[in-house]
Scaffold this motif. Sequence first.
Motif, PDB file in Angstrom:
ATOM      1  N   GLU A 158      -7.968 -10.339   1.430  1.00  0.00           N
ATOM      2  CA  GLU A 158      -7.880  -9.096   0.685  1.00  0.00           C
ATOM      3  C   GLU A 158      -6.428  -8.901   0.257  1.00  0.00           C
ATOM      4  OE1 GLU A 158      -9.196  -4.462   1.236  1.00  0.00           O
ATOM      5  OE2 GLU A 158     -10.208  -6.073   2.290  1.00  0.00           O
ATOM      6  N   PRO A 159      -6.147  -8.835  -1.003  1.00  0.00           N
ATOM      7  CA  PRO A 159      -4.751  -8.835  -1.464  1.00  0.00           C
ATOM      8  C   PRO A 159      -3.888  -7.748  -0.838  1.00  0.00           C
ATOM      9  CG  PRO A 159      -6.238  -9.166  -3.311  1.00  0.00           C
ATOM     10  CD  PRO A 159      -7.101  -8.839  -2.125  1.00  0.00           C
ATOM     11  N   LYS A 160      -4.429  -6.541  -0.673  1.00  0.00           N
ATOM     12  CA  LYS A 160      -3.583  -5.457  -0.180  1.00  0.00           C
ATOM     13  C   LYS A 160      -3.207  -5.634   1.287  1.00  0.00           C
ATOM     14  CE  LYS A 160      -7.328  -2.160   0.857  1.00  0.00           C
ATOM     15  NZ  LYS A 160      -7.906  -0.868   0.461  1.00  0.00           N
ATOM     16  N   ALA A 161      -3.920  -6.496   2.019  1.00  0.00           N
ATOM     17  CA  ALA A 161      -3.564  -6.763   3.416  1.00  0.00           C
ATOM     18  C   ALA A 161      -2.673  -7.981   3.558  1.00  0.00           C
ATOM     19  CB  ALA A 161      -4.833  -6.944   4.247  1.00  0.00           C
ATOM     20  N   ALA A 382      -1.785   0.922   2.331  1.00  0.00           N
ATOM     21  CA  ALA A 382      -1.106   0.469   3.550  1.00  0.00           C
ATOM     22  C   ALA A 382      -1.745   1.103   4.781  1.00  0.00           C
ATOM     23  CB  ALA A 382       0.384   0.810   3.485  1.00  0.00           C
ATOM     24  N   ILE A 383      -2.059   2.384   4.698  1.00  0.00           N
ATOM     25  CA  ILE A 383      -2.737   3.062   5.805  1.00  0.00           C
ATOM     26  C   ILE A 383      -4.074   2.391   6.100  1.00  0.00           C
ATOM     27  CG2 ILE A 383      -3.917   5.210   6.452  1.00  0.00           C
ATOM     28  CD1 ILE A 383      -1.649   6.716   5.006  1.00  0.00           C
ATOM     29  N   ASP A 384      -4.831   2.114   5.057  1.00  0.00           N
ATOM     30  CA  ASP A 384      -6.146   1.482   5.211  1.00  0.00           C
ATOM     31  C   ASP A 384      -6.015   0.096   5.851  1.00  0.00           C
ATOM     32  OD1 ASP A 384      -8.996   1.379   4.823  1.00  0.00           O
ATOM     33  OD2 ASP A 384      -8.644   0.021   3.154  1.00  0.00           O
ATOM     34  N   SER A 385      -5.054  -0.695   5.394  1.00  0.00           N
ATOM     35  CA  SER A 385      -4.862  -2.039   5.942  1.00  0.00           C
ATOM     36  C   SER A 385      -4.381  -1.992   7.388  1.00  0.00           C
ATOM     37  CB  SER A 385      -3.851  -2.822   5.093  1.00  0.00           C
ATOM     38  OG  SER A 385      -4.363  -3.070   3.804  1.00  0.00           O
ATOM     39  N   LEU A 386      -3.467  -1.081   7.699  1.00  0.00           N
ATOM     40  CA  LEU A 386      -3.002  -0.946   9.078  1.00  0.00           C
ATOM     41  C   LEU A 386      -4.160  -0.609  10.007  1.00  0.00           C
ATOM     42  CD1 LEU A 386       0.357   0.994   8.590  1.00  0.00           C
ATOM     43  CD2 LEU A 386       0.114  -1.317   9.494  1.00  0.00           C
TER      44      LEU A 386
END
Length: 728
Positions: A158-161, A382-386
């Motif tokens: 997933e690119p954002k992670a 960023a919150i979602d990936s964390l």
Amino acid sequence: MVYYAHVKNEDGKWLTQSVEEHCRGVARLAKQMAEPFHAETWAYLCSLWHDIGKYSTAFQKHIIAASGMDKTVKDPGRVDHSSAGGLYAKEKLGGKALPIAYCICGHHAGLMDYCNEGIANLTGRLSSDELLKNVIQCMPDMPLPQLARPVFDSDNREPKAWHLWIRMLYSCLVDADYLDTERFMDRFSFAERAHYDTLATLKSRLDSNLLSMAAKAPQTQVNKIRAKVQDICREAGATGGKGIYTLTVPTGGGKTLSSMVWAMEYAVRNHCERIIIAIPYTSIVVQTTDRLRQIFGHDNVVEHHSNINFDNMPAALRHRMKLASENWDAPIVVTTNVQFFESLFSNKPSRCRKLHNIVRSVVILDEVQMLPTTELHPILDAIDSLHRYFGVSFLFTTATQPAFSDEVSSGRSAFQGIASRELIPNADQLAEQMRRVAISVRKDPISKEALADELAHCRQVLCVVNKRADARAIYQAMPDKSHVIHLSRMMCQAHILDKLHIVEDLLTHDKPVIVISTQLIEAGVDIDFPVVYRAMAGLDSIAQAAGRCNREGKLKQGHVTVFSLEGSALRGVLRKEADTTDDMMRMGISDFLSPSTLTTYFKHFYNKVNTTDKGGVVGDLYRTTPQFEEAARNFHMIDDNSLTVYVPYGDNADLLDRLQKGDVNNFDYKALQRYSISLPIHQVDILKQLGAEQLGERTFLLTNTANYNKDIGLDLENHWLEEDLILD
């Protein structure tokens, strides 16, 4: 031959640490740090190879000569020792080398762009094999462990992670590198680290403290509701699984302690590593830190922000807090939104060092509505990936909960938000039970002079306006200033805090006081006025101002007046916020304080926003080859198009004198932030006319004390005060 990583002279004796000792020591530490996000082998290899460039004749000559170990050796100067490890990873790992190459090549200079117009990029670093040829024959045998898949599917990542996962590896490497170096070079500092109580012990301390507070508290309606909110949070924390939660509690409802009750229960039950509290303003950070240290002890709570002044701490604590602020290894960290999120998008080792300690933690985002709309897309991603990949649970706390679920914004700025769960079963009902004020809206604008005259007839009143110029003009129009206090960011942080202490003291002793302030006073400042005036603004700002009125419920009803100010046109985001409030009023909505109304407000407001990713950070990072340096340059929680002016205030003359002479260190600069003011960048000429000394391209020192007023701060009679560029 022994290849040195570090050398030092101790009591006339030269001590050395070999490259192999250092690399293996760093690898052991980094492997432990990466275990919570299942990247042990990746972090191990990053660390094992990070300094293999020191296996070169040129570097050995450099370290021996530069240290003074052998004065007969000529120093060849700076030697690139970081590229070799990236090249070695490329040779050994092929297509899997990219994350490790990013980390190793940037472990001193910072995470790089994959490619750019210059030469300082990862592509350039990995284009020459000469560096590797010079060292590979000197390296000891280093077996290659099996690399595990990243926490998300590495074949369909997933690119954002992806960028965040590389940052976490990088954080493990640089922190382990610092620590192993410190263990050799500065044993005293290394021994000072990581002596904290467990979260289970701190939870017991919190429980005991709250029982004692409850026994002493008067049984008012407000205190009964606060106790009820704490009970709800305690039960939710003890039973809930990992997730993203919201705590919507009216101002004055005790959300600071209630959120900590939830966090402690939750962290102990879910085996979390630490609790991190991120707050929009440094003044609230200081207030919150002091409160938590009274409960948990000074050693267990680290305060970290740009205005921190370690010199004010007891000598025995000072060094430990400096160390803990470097990597956030304490059980409780209180910081600013700027420090938290800009670290997540930084590429510098000093800022990224602490990131791995966010993994498997509980993060409380206090006054979450203050997150900048221009950066919402990268922030929420960023919150979602964390949460999804690094075991971080979040609690969004505020009286004015923004609308982050479903789709956020509209048109080209739209993106998918994040789902969350509310802890309060019926937030609207709680808001009604906590209602302590009546809000009235004036139809006709009022002049500054008429408003000043009206305020002068109040015994205790708070007036909140949108701009610094308005606060200054109303203050100057007051017929009698003996009980009037002005607050705005034309005052340095130390000045603001001193004035707030005066306000708190006057209110505590029921003395007359009139406060004229910008919105800096709205979020998290624990004060209680019988009457509040609020200039027309966003609905959330009006609700926050109302939270400073009859906060303790001592009156049957407090009074809040919303007004429009003649000759004070709003622009930019302020205008859109006020327009959205006007839209809500035209829709017939008169209940400004219910959570459901505020959710509707935020949905409408986000649809007016031009961009949710002002710097194009998403485009820089959400690719297989992230542009880390570019993203760091473009991500700003606060617009950096400003000047910094250091001003004379209190007893800072010696500090300013050393600044003027250029005799300051990093910790001095942190202390200096308490005496700084931000101004629009185009005001350079005005500052020079005032005699301010230019220290850097955007840094000035106000040497003329006559231009810093004890009542209003930086005293300028210029048109720029009308600017909306820099908001409080």
